[in-house]
Design a protein around this motif. Sequence first.
Motif, PDB file in Angstrom:
ATOM      1  N   ALA B  84      -6.550 -10.045  -4.063  1.00 38.38           N
ATOM      2  CA  ALA B  84      -5.709  -9.829  -5.246  1.00 38.38           C
ATOM      3  C   ALA B  84      -5.584  -8.337  -5.532  1.00 38.38           C
ATOM      4  O   ALA B  84      -4.500  -7.834  -5.867  1.00 38.38           O
ATOM      5  CB  ALA B  84      -6.305 -10.567  -6.447  1.00 38.38           C
ATOM      6  N   ARG B  85      -6.706  -7.632  -5.381  1.00 40.21           N
ATOM      7  CA  ARG B  85      -6.704  -6.190  -5.659  1.00 40.21           C
ATOM      8  C   ARG B  85      -5.830  -5.470  -4.635  1.00 40.21           C
ATOM      9  O   ARG B  85      -5.024  -4.605  -4.978  1.00 40.21           O
ATOM     10  CB  ARG B  85      -8.151  -5.668  -5.586  1.00 40.21           C
ATOM     11  N   ALA B  86      -5.965  -5.845  -3.369  1.00 42.32           N
ATOM     12  CA  ALA B  86      -5.145  -5.223  -2.322  1.00 42.32           C
ATOM     13  C   ALA B  86      -3.659  -5.510  -2.565  1.00 42.32           C
ATOM     14  O   ALA B  86      -2.798  -4.650  -2.359  1.00 42.32           O
ATOM     15  CB  ALA B  86      -5.581  -5.730  -0.956  1.00 42.32           C
ATOM     16  N   THR B  87      -3.373  -6.741  -2.994  1.00 43.08           N
ATOM     17  CA  THR B  87      -1.983  -7.116  -3.268  1.00 43.08           C
ATOM     18  C   THR B  87      -1.421  -6.297  -4.437  1.00 43.08           C
ATOM     19  O   THR B  87      -0.286  -5.827  -4.390  1.00 43.08           O
ATOM     20  CB  THR B  87      -1.898  -8.626  -3.579  1.00 43.08           C
ATOM     21  N   ALA B  88      -2.245  -6.126  -5.458  1.00 42.88           N
ATOM     22  CA  ALA B  88      -1.809  -5.338  -6.618  1.00 42.88           C
ATOM     23  C   ALA B  88      -1.535  -3.895  -6.207  1.00 42.88           C
ATOM     24  O   ALA B  88      -0.541  -3.286  -6.629  1.00 42.88           O
ATOM     25  CB  ALA B  88      -2.877  -5.390  -7.718  1.00 42.88           C
ATOM     26  N   GLU B  89      -2.385  -3.345  -5.348  1.00 42.48           N
ATOM     27  CA  GLU B  89      -2.197  -1.970  -4.899  1.00 42.48           C
ATOM     28  C   GLU B  89      -0.914  -1.834  -4.081  1.00 42.48           C
ATOM     29  O   GLU B  89      -0.140  -0.876  -4.252  1.00 42.48           O
ATOM     30  CB  GLU B  89      -3.420  -1.543  -4.062  1.00 42.48           C
ATOM     31  N   ALA B  90      -0.679  -2.818  -3.220  1.00 42.46           N
ATOM     32  CA  ALA B  90       0.541  -2.798  -2.408  1.00 42.46           C
ATOM     33  C   ALA B  90       1.778  -2.971  -3.289  1.00 42.46           C
ATOM     34  O   ALA B  90       2.810  -2.317  -3.073  1.00 42.46           O
ATOM     35  CB  ALA B  90       0.482  -3.896  -1.350  1.00 42.46           C
ATOM     36  N   ALA B  91       1.670  -3.832  -4.290  1.00 44.70           N
ATOM     37  CA  ALA B  91       2.809  -4.067  -5.194  1.00 44.70           C
ATOM     38  C   ALA B  91       3.122  -2.801  -5.983  1.00 44.70           C
ATOM     39  O   ALA B  91       4.289  -2.472  -6.241  1.00 44.70           O
ATOM     40  CB  ALA B  91       2.495  -5.235  -6.136  1.00 44.70           C
ATOM     41  N   GLU B  92       2.066  -2.078  -6.330  1.00 43.68           N
ATOM     42  CA  GLU B  92       2.251  -0.818  -7.060  1.00 43.68           C
ATOM     43  C   GLU B  92       2.989   0.178  -6.173  1.00 43.68           C
ATOM     44  O   GLU B  92       3.930   0.859  -6.621  1.00 43.68           O
ATOM     45  CB  GLU B  92       0.881  -0.282  -7.471  1.00 43.68           C
ATOM     46  N   ALA B  93       2.580   0.258  -4.909  1.00 40.61           N
ATOM     47  CA  ALA B  93       3.256   1.158  -3.973  1.00 40.61           C
ATOM     48  C   ALA B  93       4.725   0.747  -3.808  1.00 40.61           C
ATOM     49  O   ALA B  93       5.630   1.587  -3.763  1.00 40.61           O
ATOM     50  CB  ALA B  93       2.540   1.129  -2.617  1.00 40.61           C
ATOM     51  N   TRP B  94       4.967  -0.536  -3.748  1.00 36.48           N
ATOM     52  CA  TRP B  94       6.332  -1.057  -3.613  1.00 36.48           C
ATOM     53  C   TRP B  94       7.197  -0.619  -4.794  1.00 36.48           C
ATOM     54  O   TRP B  94       8.315  -0.101  -4.612  1.00 36.48           O
ATOM     55  CB  TRP B  94       6.275  -2.586  -3.524  1.00 36.48           C
ATOM     56  N   VAL B  95       6.670  -0.814  -5.987  1.00 33.69           N
ATOM     57  CA  VAL B  95       7.436  -0.465  -7.187  1.00 33.69           C
ATOM     58  C   VAL B  95       7.693   1.038  -7.226  1.00 33.69           C
ATOM     59  O   VAL B  95       8.806   1.490  -7.519  1.00 33.69           O
ATOM     60  CB  VAL B  95       6.689  -0.932  -8.470  1.00 33.69           C
ATOM     61  N   THR B  96       6.678   1.814  -6.868  1.00 37.28           N
ATOM     62  CA  THR B  96       6.826   3.280  -6.863  1.00 37.28           C
ATOM     63  C   THR B  96       7.930   3.701  -5.892  1.00 37.28           C
ATOM     64  O   THR B  96       8.754   4.560  -6.192  1.00 37.28           O
ATOM     65  CB  THR B  96       5.494   3.940  -6.424  1.00 37.28           C
ATOM     66  N   GLU B  97       7.945   3.067  -4.732  1.00 35.93           N
ATOM     67  CA  GLU B  97       8.863   3.508  -3.678  1.00 35.93           C
ATOM     68  C   GLU B  97      10.234   2.854  -3.765  1.00 35.93           C
ATOM     69  O   GLU B  97      11.225   3.410  -3.318  1.00 35.93           O
ATOM     70  CB  GLU B  97       8.227   3.232  -2.299  1.00 35.93           C
ATOM     71  N   ARG B  98      10.313   1.664  -4.319  1.00 39.31           N
ATOM     72  CA  ARG B  98      11.564   0.929  -4.316  1.00 39.31           C
ATOM     73  C   ARG B  98      12.145   0.743  -5.695  1.00 39.31           C
ATOM     74  O   ARG B  98      13.261   0.226  -5.829  1.00 39.31           O
ATOM     75  CB  ARG B  98      11.355  -0.454  -3.670  1.00 39.31           C
TER      76      ARG B  98
END
Lengths: 323, 323
Positions: B84-98
């Motif tokens: 869940a933590r890894a997914t949240a981190e990836a989702a954060e990167a996604w939002v930042t970049e996209r």
Amino acid sequence: MAVPQGTRAPVIFVLEPFGGSIRRNNPNLPFIFWDDAAVTRGDGVFETLLIRDGKAANLRRHAERFRSSARLLDMPEPDAEYWARATAEAAEAWVTERGEGVDAKCVWTYTRGRASTGFPSAWLVLSDIPQKTLDQRANGVKVMTTPRGFSVDTTLPGVDEVTRGGTGPGEERRVAPWLTVGAKTLNYAANMAALRWAHAHGTDDVIYVDPRDVHPDKGPRVLEGATSTVVLAKSKKRLRTPVPGGEVLPGTTQAALFEHAEAAGWRCKARDIYLRDLKTAESVWLVSSVRVAARVLSLDGKTLEVGGDPEEVRALIEGALGS
Amino acid sequence: MAVPQGTRAPVIFVLEPFGGSIRRNNPNLPFIFWDDAAVTRGDGVFETLLIRDGKAANLRRHAERFRSSARLLDMPEPDAEYWARATAEAAEAWVTERGEGVDAKCVWTYTRGRASTGFPSAWLVLSDIPQKTLDQRANGVKVMTTPRGFSVDTTLPGVDEVTRGGTGPGEERRVAPWLTVGAKTLNYAANMAALRWAHAHGTDDVIYVDPRDVHPDKGPRVLEGATSTVVLAKSKKRLRTPVPGGEVLPGTTQAALFEHAEAAGWRCKARDIYLRDLKTAESVWLVSSVRVAARVLSLDGKTLEVGGDPEEVRALIEGALGS
């Protein structure tokens, strides 16, 4: 935990999907991408070959099944000549680096490839034959029988032919959802689970039986091993194997054996085989390309009686690999 | 040939098998080795999640099925908190970049790992939702029905429970060869073949039916979509789905929908459903995590009549993803 399979590095060659150059890959460097269909879906085909005396054994049959598997998955047909050349080059590297006389396990892998490119992926790996495989070849295996847990619906049109390898190059391609059945695909997780289960029960391998096809006297019908074909030796120089098709993948090593044995005066037939037939045979074998032949020592905890001369049968199987 | 799925690069994070650091991986660099069980055997499990508004939808149910799938394959249980933590981190990167408001498809992959190390492999990928998926979500799908070509033998002991998700953490692990059934494994080649077959016949998707369980009036029993759960909306605010188990994987999106819909006053039940039931329903849906809900427009070439208010059903499904 899996054990490292041999202490020496494998020989890896990456192929072009449609022929062309062959490039050696450092085994310490990964080369498969996250979006390869092999990884995301197990969507690809493979063959496992024995490299002996610097040559691939039973090459023609493996190449034929490889092409047939690819056709069944609606993938571009691999060029047998190109794969043979790449295999020869890898085998040469193996001999140079490991010396003459060291058998290798060679795996061909051909996948639908990366979603982002649409090109198939192709590579081959030569590695040491695991010690356990060599031990089983020499000493035999204890086996438990088990239902497979699923069954192929051979009443559907076309399934029966297809799973017996009935898709020659000239035939119409049968595009239907069930057609991965009969192909040697990367979807092998269930077979691996069956082997783990066998090991947890103090045995080495499984033979699948069909609980829906039970002979009143002889018990359930015998299908195949987890990664091998069942072969029975009977009196009067007879060999038997379960009829391929449905849940029984046609075996390349068994086919080579039967051809070789027929030439040596044996009578070889594919027949419906039931559990009791295994107990009354002179010897029972699991044949496959790398382990070659492992004699079945016991079945569900009961030692199998041995009749005839098992070493004659073994010599036949070993001899077949040159053909 | 597959079409590139979106023009932007995916966000990839490689996880440690037993928790620990999370490392971003350049999508132009391969990171999977030739001897990973995912590649050689399709031996691993996965989950596909929707990332919406920077968050994973229906996270708890996906994590539960992920753990259950791993247990069924006798793999070390993944740490839900860590994923869940890894997914949240990836989702954060996604939002930042996209930017905000761009849905992503998130795939968790967890494999038995490399034969040479014995450690599981673990990674997750966030990528663009393919345009085709968005189109099907908006416009619906044409569907053909087909037998699966194989059937799970639910008469075997334990299979029925296991395939309904009946392996809680406290329960004894059922180590048996058929136990990959019911797990969401990487052995998906047959489903992909079914979709190719559907496309070749001018349709978008398939619904599997059981040719061995045919109701005299209502036709064969309905199982599931190739990558989705079948849901029917009926008059008087009723939702129905085929009983999970055997060949019907329990659906995480369907479960979220039913919980949400019950709270909104609908009556939701898993029942045996036959082909004619699809034709007499107010609307028929294929629900899954990323496509969310695609209404079935036609079945085997015949347009389905629509009753009730499909948009109300769609709103229920979309609403369920926040829960």
